[in-house]
Design a protein around this motif. Structure first.
Motif, short mmCIF file in Angstrom:
data_model
loop_
_atom_site.label_atom_id
_atom_site.label_comp_id
_atom_site.label_asym_id
_atom_site.label_seq_id
_atom_site.Cartn_x
_atom_site.Cartn_y
_atom_site.Cartn_z
N TRP A 2 0.81 -1.20 0.00
CA TRP A 2 0.00 0.00 0.00
C TRP A 2 0.85 1.26 0.00
O TRP A 2 0.49 2.27 -0.61
CB TRP A 2 -0.90 -0.01 1.23
N SER A 3 1.98 1.25 0.71
CA SER A 3 2.82 2.44 0.74
C SER A 3 3.33 2.79 -0.65
O SER A 3 3.40 3.96 -1.04
CB SER A 3 3.99 2.22 1.70
N ILE A 6 0.49 4.41 -2.69
CA ILE A 6 0.24 5.80 -2.29
C ILE A 6 1.34 6.72 -2.82
O ILE A 6 1.06 7.85 -3.24
CB ILE A 6 0.13 5.88 -0.76
N ARG A 7 2.57 6.26 -2.83
CA ARG A 7 3.65 7.10 -3.37
C ARG A 7 3.43 7.38 -4.86
O ARG A 7 3.62 8.51 -5.32
CB ARG A 7 5.00 6.40 -3.15
N TYR A 368 -5.00 6.05 1.41
CA TYR A 368 -4.14 6.10 2.59
C TYR A 368 -4.89 5.64 3.83
O TYR A 368 -4.32 4.95 4.70
CB TYR A 368 -3.60 7.51 2.81
N TYR A 369 -6.16 6.02 3.94
CA TYR A 369 -6.94 5.58 5.09
C TYR A 369 -7.04 4.06 5.14
O TYR A 369 -6.88 3.44 6.20
CB TYR A 369 -8.36 6.17 5.07
N TYR A 371 -4.98 1.94 3.82
CA TYR A 371 -3.64 1.46 4.19
C TYR A 371 -3.41 1.60 5.70
O TYR A 371 -2.93 0.67 6.36
CB TYR A 371 -2.59 2.25 3.41
N TRP A 372 -3.77 2.77 6.23
CA TRP A 372 -3.59 3.01 7.67
C TRP A 372 -4.44 2.06 8.49
O TRP A 372 -3.98 1.51 9.49
CB TRP A 372 -3.96 4.46 7.98
#
Length: 831
Positions: A2-3, A6-7, A368-369, A371-372
């Motif tokens: 996921w990171s 997002i990048r 991002y949510y 992923y978080w």
């Protein structure tokens, strides 16, 4: 994973914003045009009629406001241009556009743009336009615009090269935006399907619908999807918008309502969801303006409900609520801009840079949510894997890790395990939550005292902390670093015991909690982590002597435990292979000198361990659950022997010891009834013996159990009388047939005045209660004669006979029943 996603989205967002901001500068060299408009309220005028109404047209700027249900005609006067072709274009339009290009009052070109009718080309969908050929004569363009709802029409003109550049930038940016959204949607969909997560499925559906709606608004759908699909998306965009709101509700149900808020909130959500789905169905055939009204109302209601749900989140989820608010804030701003544009309040096309930035930012924040949220779940699972859920203490895995670290650095350390006894009682009576609350309070005190004592006594570092580990529901441990003296370890053990002995609050009363504490040290007792933990467990299982509150590991404890394990594992095999043997200890009527019967004693000769006494293997059998099988075997063998002995001596009484764990078992009574019937035995010639400690432990139920056996005709006896603390009143309530004086009071009766008093008082008491008295441990003629003088009824012991195997006892019985009085024979044998 996921990171990385997002990048990539962040880079694309920055690149898109830069290109969108740069594109107006590149196309700034626009051609000046003159615009005039006329609103056709009848919607029936044609091009010829519009030409004749030139004087009624009004001057207009490049931003023209369209009215609902009114066809707007726009006349564009194009000056002559012989250098390059010009292009007249507008923003993507929701409705029908018709371009009529004429020169010298002759129609030279006609273009129809109608996305909902599947007649639009990809280029016309992204930027509706018409090309004006080069000529030295001026031209005139008539545009007929009829929108599905009030909106703004922006008309611009530029050279063909500038238009191509603008079109390429927009196609690229819109394509990148759509690609990012589709990628996130399908990534979420894949996660939802593989993990069977309805919440992820809802958010994947929402992102996919956002991609469809964004593509319909920008015209990109015509580039990416078949004409039939893109046309349907443009036609039913209002329904897809409402469905996206439904997906948001489902998403919030699974992520923010379920398992967090009460059932009332869930009912509200599902009612709102079903109402929204009904609106989707009923609004489809309505006019576009009414559909817009439904969109506005549904958006306001859903936004208000989501805001309410976020405000109602429990304190531990406030950070997540703020993150969700941040994720949906851009789409809320975008929704306001689009709604105002559709209502005709402002020209939303002016803000297309902001619109697409907000949309991409919203998807980025939403990704991002997710992923978080997934990362928090993994951290929580890791927390639960390494810590106890109720107390938050590190578990056995963390203890092993800490011990491994100390072992790898060859540091001396001591492991103390402790187990509160009363904790299980509180859980049983007050529940797990109350017990956990009380346990947390105690452990907090323990932690404070341990840290304080460690820093003061063993000169630990100022910030050092003695960690408490929870190994299971009632077993805890601490690790002491360094080479400690035995007195220091004892201080720690006493400190633990003193805190728990302060008491646990139970219904307003303080229950004193006793601790079982075991200690083992590395490298004295063990050189590995596993061995050290095993030694500490063995120490905690061994009972401390005297007033000691803790027990240090002893290798003898280990050997004893290994023997217990071997005995326990051999019990079942011993029963099946008939390794047990019954011995019979004769009993004699002291006053008459006649044979009374025998007490059955169980013996076990283990092939490896040798003879194992009942005092050793019976408690192990009770603890391991094997005692019912042993009892069944003993009863069956003993009653079969009794049947044979009754043929020799019809008055023979057989006494059987029954375990306290087995006396209340219904199967025992059924077995007795069955065997008595099959073997034609007299029930009154069977005596069941239970120890005095059993009568005390089962005071409430024992009366009913004894009455049940007495109804069968079986007699009952209390064994080892005097070793407990039963009262005379209690014995009178039980109504037993026989009381056996423990051998510890009989063996030295000749030399102990105290034991003489106890034996005489017991005989008098038992006779007054209507019970016979049996004395165990008769080992001399003096004991025999003294008991005879006290009025004792039955005697057994080595003076009369040792316990004998069945064959030998049968011979003994034949020998002694032939005598009128065996007293003289016993006296002659002793001489």
């Amino acid at each position: 994973m996921w990171s990385g996603v997002i990048r990539v989205l962040a880079v694309l967002l920055v690149m898109m914003t830069g290109l969108l901001l740069e594109s107006p500068a590149r196309t700034g060299d626009q051609t000046a045009i003159s615009l005039k408009t006329y609103n056709d309220a009848t919607n029936q005028l044609n091009l010829a009629e519009i030409r004749q109404m030139a004087t009624q047209m009004t001057e207009a700027s490049e931003h023209i406001k369209l009215q609902r249900g009114v066809a707007t005609w726009v006349r564009v006067d194009i000056p002559p241009n012989v250098q390059q072709e010009q292009v007249i274009y507008t923003q993507p339009f929701q409705g029908v556009l018709k371009f009529y290009l004429e020169r010298a009052d002759k129609l030279i070109q006609y273009t129809l743009v109608a996305p909902t009718k599947e007649l639009v080309s990809p280029a016309q969908a992204v930027l509706p336009h018409i090309k004006v050929p080069r000529d030295d004569q001026s031209a005139r363009l008539y545009i007929q615009a009829q929108g599905t709802y009030p909106q703004w029409l922006t008309i611009s003109a530029s050279h063909e090269s500038d238009f191509v550049q603008l079109f390429s930038i927009k196609v690229f940016l819109f394509g990148v935006e759509a690609g990012c959204i589709y990628f996130v949607a399908f990534f979420l969909l894949m996660m939802a399907v593989t993990q069977l997560r309805p919440g992820l499925l809802a958010i994947a559906g929402y992102v996919l619908l956002v991609a469809f709606l964004s593509g319909a608004e920008s015209g990109v759908n015509v580039l990416l999807l078949p004409a039939v699909v893109s046309g349907a998306l443009a036609t039913y965009s209002s329904q897809f918008f409402l469905l996206s709101l439904a997906c948001i509700l489902c998403f919030f149900h699974f992520f923010a309502v379920q398992k967090r808020l009460n059932e009332q909130h869930q009912h509200y959500l599902w009612r709102l969801l079903w109402a929204l789905l009904l609106v989707v169905c009923f609004s489809a055939p309505l006019h576009a303006s009414y559909q817009l009204l439904f969109q506005v109302i549904a958006s306001l209601v859903v936004t208000a409900y989501i805001a309410y749900v976020l405000c109602m989140q429990p304190p531990q989820y406030q950070l997540e609520a703020r993150l969700l608010t941040l994720a949906f804030a851009p789409v809320l701003v975008l929704l306001v801009i689009l709604m105002l544009g559709q209502l005709g309040v402002l020209a939303s096309s002016h803000y297309y840079v902001l619109n697409h930035t907000l949309l991409t930012g919203h998807i980025l924040l939403l990704a991002y949510y997710v992923y978080w949220h997934e990362r928090q779940k993994k951290l929580l699972l890791l927390q639960y894997a390494n810590h106890d859920k109720e107390t938050g203490l590190p578990n056995r895995h963390m203890l092993q890790k800490a011990l491994d670290g100390l072992q790898s650095t060859h540091q001396h350390h001591t492991l103390i395990m402790f187990r509160p006894k009363v904790l299980s009682v509180i859980r049983l009576n007050m529940g797990w939550d109350y017990a956990a609350m009380q346990l947390k309070l105690l452990l907090k005190k323990v932690q404070l005292q341990l840290d304080t004592y460690g820093r003061v006594t063993i000169a630990a570092e100022p910030n050092s902390k003695t960690q408490i580990y929870q190994l299971d529901d009632i077993l805890f441990a601490i690790v002491l670093r360094g080479k400690l003296e035995l007195s220091q370890v004892e201080q720690y053990a006493c400190l633990l015991a003193s805190i728990f002995e302060e008491g646990i609050n139970f219904k307003g009363e303080l229950l004193v909690d006793q601790l079982e504490i075991g200690v083992a040290s590395n490298p004295i007792h063990a050189q590995t982590t596993e061995a050290l933990m095993q030694r500490a467990l063995q120490a905690i299982s061994a009972r401390p002597l005297g007033t000691q509150k803790w027990h240090l590991f002893d290798h003898n404890d280990s050997l004893s435990l290994e023997r217990r394990i071997k005995v326990a594992s051999s019990l079942k095999y011993a029963v099946s292979q008939n390794q047990f043997t019954l011995y019979f200890q004769p009993q004699v009527k002291l006053q008459q000198g006649e044979v009374f019967g025998a007490e059955v004693l169980l013996r076990w000769h283990h092939p490896e361990l040798g003879v194992i006494p009942p005092d050793e293997f019976i408690p192990i059998a009770e603890a391991s659950g094997m005692i019912p099988e042993i009892t069944d075997w003993v009863v069956e063998q003993a009653l079969s022997a009794q049947a044979e002995l009754c043929h020799i001596y019809p008055q023979h009484i057989l006494s059987l010891n029954v375990s306290g764990k087995d006396i209340g078992r219904k199967e025992l009574a059924v077995q007795l009834i069955t065997l008595i019937s099959q073997l034609n035995l007299i029930p009154s010639q069977l005596m069941l013996e239970i120890t005095e400690s059993v009568t005390l432990a089962n005071e409430m139920d024992l009366n009913e159990i004894i009455d049940g056996f007495k109804r069968l005709g079986v007699k009952m006896a209390i064994d080892d009388f005097g070793t407990g603390y039963s009262s005379l009143a209690y014995l009178s309530q039980l109504g037993v047939d026989e009381i056996k004086i423990d051998k510890s009071f009989v063996m030295n009766i000749a030399s102990s005045a105290t034991n003489q008093t106890i034996c005489k008082a017991t005989c008098d008491m038992a006779h007054n209660l209507g019970s016979m008295v049996v004395a165990e441990g008769v080992e001399s003629v003096h004991s025999y004669q003294m008991l005879q003088a006290f009025g004792c009824d039955i005697g057994q012991g080595y003076y009369i006979s040792r316990p004998l195997p069945f064959d030998q006892y049968r011979d003994w019985l034949v020998q002694f029943i032939a005598l009128d009085d065996i007293t003289q024979h016993l006296a002659s044998e002793s001489n």
